[in-house]
Design a protein around this motif. Structure first.
Motif, PDB file in Angstrom:
ATOM      1  N   PRO A 246     -87.875  55.326  87.578  1.00 50.23           N
ATOM      2  CA  PRO A 246     -86.561  55.615  87.002  1.00 50.23           C
ATOM      3  C   PRO A 246     -86.184  54.592  85.927  1.00 50.23           C
ATOM      4  O   PRO A 246     -86.491  53.403  86.063  1.00 50.23           O
ATOM      5  N   ARG A 247     -85.531  55.081  84.886  1.00 56.88           N
ATOM      6  CA  ARG A 247     -85.096  54.195  83.812  1.00 56.88           C
ATOM      7  C   ARG A 247     -83.700  53.709  84.143  1.00 56.88           C
ATOM      8  O   ARG A 247     -82.720  54.425  83.940  1.00 56.88           O
ATOM      9  N   TYR A 248     -83.621  52.511  84.674  1.00 49.62           N
ATOM     10  CA  TYR A 248     -82.302  52.026  85.104  1.00 49.62           C
ATOM     11  C   TYR A 248     -81.531  51.424  83.932  1.00 49.62           C
ATOM     12  O   TYR A 248     -82.099  51.015  82.920  1.00 49.62           O
ATOM     13  N   ASN A 249     -80.227  51.379  84.102  1.00 44.54           N
ATOM     14  CA  ASN A 249     -79.302  50.919  83.075  1.00 44.54           C
ATOM     15  C   ASN A 249     -79.049  49.421  83.235  1.00 44.54           C
ATOM     16  O   ASN A 249     -78.443  48.997  84.221  1.00 44.54           O
ATOM     17  N   LEU A 250     -79.518  48.641  82.276  1.00 44.24           N
ATOM     18  CA  LEU A 250     -79.328  47.188  82.368  1.00 44.24           C
ATOM     19  C   LEU A 250     -77.853  46.806  82.313  1.00 44.24           C
ATOM     20  O   LEU A 250     -77.479  45.713  82.753  1.00 44.24           O
ATOM     21  N   ASN A 251     -77.013  47.697  81.762  1.00 44.68           N
ATOM     22  CA  ASN A 251     -75.578  47.419  81.701  1.00 44.68           C
ATOM     23  C   ASN A 251     -74.834  47.883  82.952  1.00 44.68           C
ATOM     24  O   ASN A 251     -73.639  47.645  83.090  1.00 44.68           O
ATOM     25  N   GLY A 252     -75.554  48.579  83.841  1.00 43.24           N
ATOM     26  CA  GLY A 252     -74.910  49.112  85.036  1.00 43.24           C
ATOM     27  C   GLY A 252     -74.403  48.018  85.962  1.00 43.24           C
ATOM     28  O   GLY A 252     -74.952  46.916  86.029  1.00 43.24           O
ATOM     29  N   LYS A 253     -73.383  48.362  86.699  1.00 46.41           N
ATOM     30  CA  LYS A 253     -72.757  47.397  87.611  1.00 46.41           C
ATOM     31  C   LYS A 253     -73.750  46.867  88.637  1.00 46.41           C
ATOM     32  O   LYS A 253     -73.770  45.672  88.942  1.00 46.41           O
ATOM     33  N   ASP A 254     -74.586  47.747  89.167  1.00 49.48           N
ATOM     34  CA  ASP A 254     -75.522  47.325  90.208  1.00 49.48           C
ATOM     35  C   ASP A 254     -76.598  46.388  89.665  1.00 49.48           C
ATOM     36  O   ASP A 254     -76.965  45.406  90.314  1.00 49.48           O
ATOM     37  N   LEU A 255     -77.122  46.692  88.464  1.00 53.77           N
ATOM     38  CA  LEU A 255     -78.118  45.797  87.861  1.00 53.77           C
ATOM     39  C   LEU A 255     -77.506  44.440  87.540  1.00 53.77           C
ATOM     40  O   LEU A 255     -78.144  43.396  87.705  1.00 53.77           O
ATOM     41  N   CYS A 256     -76.273  44.455  87.071  1.00 52.28           N
ATOM     42  CA  CYS A 256     -75.605  43.184  86.789  1.00 52.28           C
ATOM     43  C   CYS A 256     -75.426  42.370  88.069  1.00 52.28           C
ATOM     44  O   CYS A 256     -75.545  41.135  88.055  1.00 52.28           O
ATOM     45  N   ALA A 257     -75.147  43.061  89.174  1.00 57.27           N
ATOM     46  CA  ALA A 257     -75.021  42.368  90.457  1.00 57.27           C
ATOM     47  C   ALA A 257     -76.351  41.743  90.864  1.00 57.27           C
ATOM     48  O   ALA A 257     -76.388  40.611  91.381  1.00 57.27           O
ATOM     49  N   LEU A 258     -77.446  42.470  90.629  1.00 60.73           N
ATOM     50  CA  LEU A 258     -78.770  41.924  90.945  1.00 60.73           C
ATOM     51  C   LEU A 258     -79.082  40.724  90.059  1.00 60.73           C
ATOM     52  O   LEU A 258     -79.614  39.708  90.536  1.00 60.73           O
ATOM     53  N   PHE A 259     -78.723  40.806  88.783  1.00 60.65           N
ATOM     54  CA  PHE A 259     -78.957  39.678  87.891  1.00 60.65           C
ATOM     55  C   PHE A 259     -78.164  38.449  88.349  1.00 60.65           C
ATOM     56  O   PHE A 259     -78.672  37.329  88.336  1.00 60.65           O
ATOM     57  N   GLU A 260     -76.931  38.662  88.777  1.00 55.01           N
ATOM     58  CA  GLU A 260     -76.113  37.544  89.264  1.00 55.01           C
ATOM     59  C   GLU A 260     -76.703  36.953  90.541  1.00 55.01           C
ATOM     60  O   GLU A 260     -76.615  35.747  90.781  1.00 55.01           O
ATOM     61  N   LEU A 261     -77.311  37.814  91.364  1.00 60.52           N
ATOM     62  CA  LEU A 261     -77.976  37.314  92.564  1.00 60.52           C
ATOM     63  C   LEU A 261     -79.152  36.418  92.179  1.00 60.52           C
ATOM     64  O   LEU A 261     -79.363  35.361  92.796  1.00 60.52           O
ATOM     65  N   CYS A 262     -79.902  36.829  91.163  1.00 60.99           N
ATOM     66  CA  CYS A 262     -81.006  35.993  90.666  1.00 60.99           C
ATOM     67  C   CYS A 262     -80.476  34.658  90.165  1.00 60.99           C
ATOM     68  O   CYS A 262     -81.077  33.601  90.422  1.00 60.99           O
ATOM     69  N   ARG A 263     -79.364  34.710  89.466  1.00 60.88           N
ATOM     70  CA  ARG A 263     -78.770  33.470  88.951  1.00 60.88           C
ATOM     71  C   ARG A 263     -78.326  32.560  90.099  1.00 60.88           C
ATOM     72  O   ARG A 263     -78.525  31.347  90.068  1.00 60.88           O
ATOM     73  N   GLU A 264     -77.736  33.167  91.124  1.00 67.71           N
ATOM     74  CA  GLU A 264     -77.267  32.391  92.275  1.00 67.71           C
ATOM     75  C   GLU A 264     -78.414  31.651  92.950  1.00 67.71           C
ATOM     76  O   GLU A 264     -78.265  30.503  93.383  1.00 67.71           O
ATOM     77  N   TYR A 265     -79.566  32.306  93.051  1.00 64.33           N
ATOM     78  CA  TYR A 265     -80.727  31.703  93.709  1.00 64.33           C
ATOM     79  C   TYR A 265     -81.631  30.957  92.727  1.00 64.33           C
ATOM     80  O   TYR A 265     -82.713  30.518  93.091  1.00 64.33           O
TER      81      TYR A 265
END
Length: 429
Positions: A246-265
């Protein structure tokens, strides 16, 4: 070729040692110059201009061994001439063959359905040493010969110098799109439940196992040290091939949440260059720019989707795009040492004989390689045994270990892969 030969000698002798040490190792058949070195490796005809690139450079199986280690060219004879140890096994050409993916250049016609050179067709697999980092073992041999001849090259105790815990973001969610809602309803599931899962807490999505994996990684980082153990996440940022769905949306709320999780860790974010860009590597730059622009970060790490770095010279496009470190170099169908080494090594283009600044980090173990029917198809016990063997080989040569676990391999219904990841983390700790 002089700079490549010099680099390979330095690489094998050990980049953890002073560069002065490698000057004691010669690669020559000129007897008059032997006295300048403590160890001399006699060249085979591999690099001869009339032979390089022809079938005459394909090693025949079974391979010869030197002190129990298989090599590709030359002879196993070792002698002392004057004060110099003279080795007739061409360890330089043997290392070059493996490190540069020379075999893949030679066998252009051997590719799988995804255009990849299959591990089952590789020399290391056919000759029975895919589970051994033989280039690193050559290095241990050379250091031992140097020690025997008065050059101190103290061996490190068995130790994994770096652990890369990597995760490809292929299918980050299972219930967060309208497409999924429609599919669930058409399959007879409760429409209310389908809509609730789409808008419910992200943590309830069965594919969203990233927090669990990062917690596992954190446990190892506490024991191994954060400098020695790192988490890396590779995000796709393009691709129009069917395999890029699937082509996910990098601007989507869920992807942004995953990116923030990466930043947190404090996980490193890299590019998961698409299947499409594997076929058209000129697209890598635009995908990298897209990822950088979406997240406001500098991207210097890459792994190809499907591990589909198809031709050895395609790596040139990574360097042109500003990628400094690549983590693609493993076979999809068999785990082990695709480049013959467990250590990060500079990319060598076997077509142009050019030494690049791009660092290749060999991929040791990928989850799906172990259990998929079309690949190794191992049981839980055999997979754990094989992984432990690979890890121990990395430890014995003071190498770098890279694991690839997908979030979909950490769900409760992933067979033994979730449990195996936990076991490997504990074993490494």
């Amino acid at each position: 070729m002089t700079d490549i030969i010099r680099y390979i000698l330095r690489f094998m002798v050990g980049e953890h040692l002073s560069s002065d040490v490698s000057r004691f190792v010669g690669y020559t058949s000129d007897v008059a110059s032997f006295a300048k070195y403590k160890v001399v490796i006699i060249p085979s005809d591999f690099f001869d201009e009339k032979i390089y690139g022809t079938d005459r450079t394909r090693p025949s199986i079974p391979l010869k061994n030197i002190e129990g280690i298989p090599f590709l060219f030359g002879d196993s004879h070792i002698e002392r001439i004057g004060e110099t140890i003279v080795v007739h096994a061409d360890l330089v050409a043997s290392a070059y063959f493996l490190l540069s993916r020379y075999e893949e250049l030679l066998l252009r016609h051997v590719r799988d359905e995804h255009g990849r050179f299959p591990g089952r067709e590789s020399l290391p697999r056919r000759a029975g040493f895919i589970d051994r980092p033989v280039v690193d073992e050559y290095g241990k041999l050379i250091r031992r010969w140097l020690n025997q001849n008065g050059v101190k090259t103290e061996e490190l105790v068995p130790f994994i110098r770096k652990i890369n815990l990597t995760h490809d973001v292929d299918v980050p969610f299972s219930s967060r799109t309208w497409r999924n809602v429609v599919c669930r309803i058409l399959s007879g599931q409760n429409p209310v439940a389908a809509i609730r899962d789409k808008y419910g807490p992200l943590i309830r999505d069965p594919y969203y196992t990233f927090p669990w994996m990062l917690q596992q990684n954190k446990m190892l980082q506490r024991t191994a040290g954060e400098e020695r153990c790192q988490s890396l996440f590779f995000f796709r940022a393009g691709g129009k091939a069917r395999e890029d769905r699937p082509r996910y949306n990098l601007n989507g709320k869920d992807l942004c949440a995953l990116f923030e999780l990466c930043r947190e860790y404090e996980a490193t974010v890299g590019l998961h260059s698409s299947y499409h860009s594997g076929m058209e590597p000129s697209l890598i730059l635009s995908e990298k720019n897209n990822l950088e622009n979406k997240f406001g970060i500098q991207v210097t790490h890459n792994r190809h989707h499907f591990l589909a770095s198809r031709e050895p010279e395609d790596m040139e496009y990574l360097e042109k795009a500003g990628i400094t470190d690549d983590y693609t170099m493993g076979y999809a169908d068999v785990a082990g040492f695709r480049l013959g080494t467990s250590l990060p090594v500079r990319y060598i283009n076997p077509a142009t004989k050019r030494l690049s600044s791009l660092m290749l980090h060999p991929l040791t173990i990928m989850d799906g390689t172990l259990n998929e029917l079309k690949y190794m198809n191992l049981t839980a016990d055999r997979a754990e045994e094989y992984c432990v063997r690979l890890i121990d080989h990395v430890r014995n040569v003071n190498g770098e270990l890279t694991l690839l676990w997908h979030n979909t391999s950490a769900i409760e219904k992933s067979g033994y892969l979730r449990d195996l990841y936990s076991k490997l983390i504990k074993y490494l700790g």
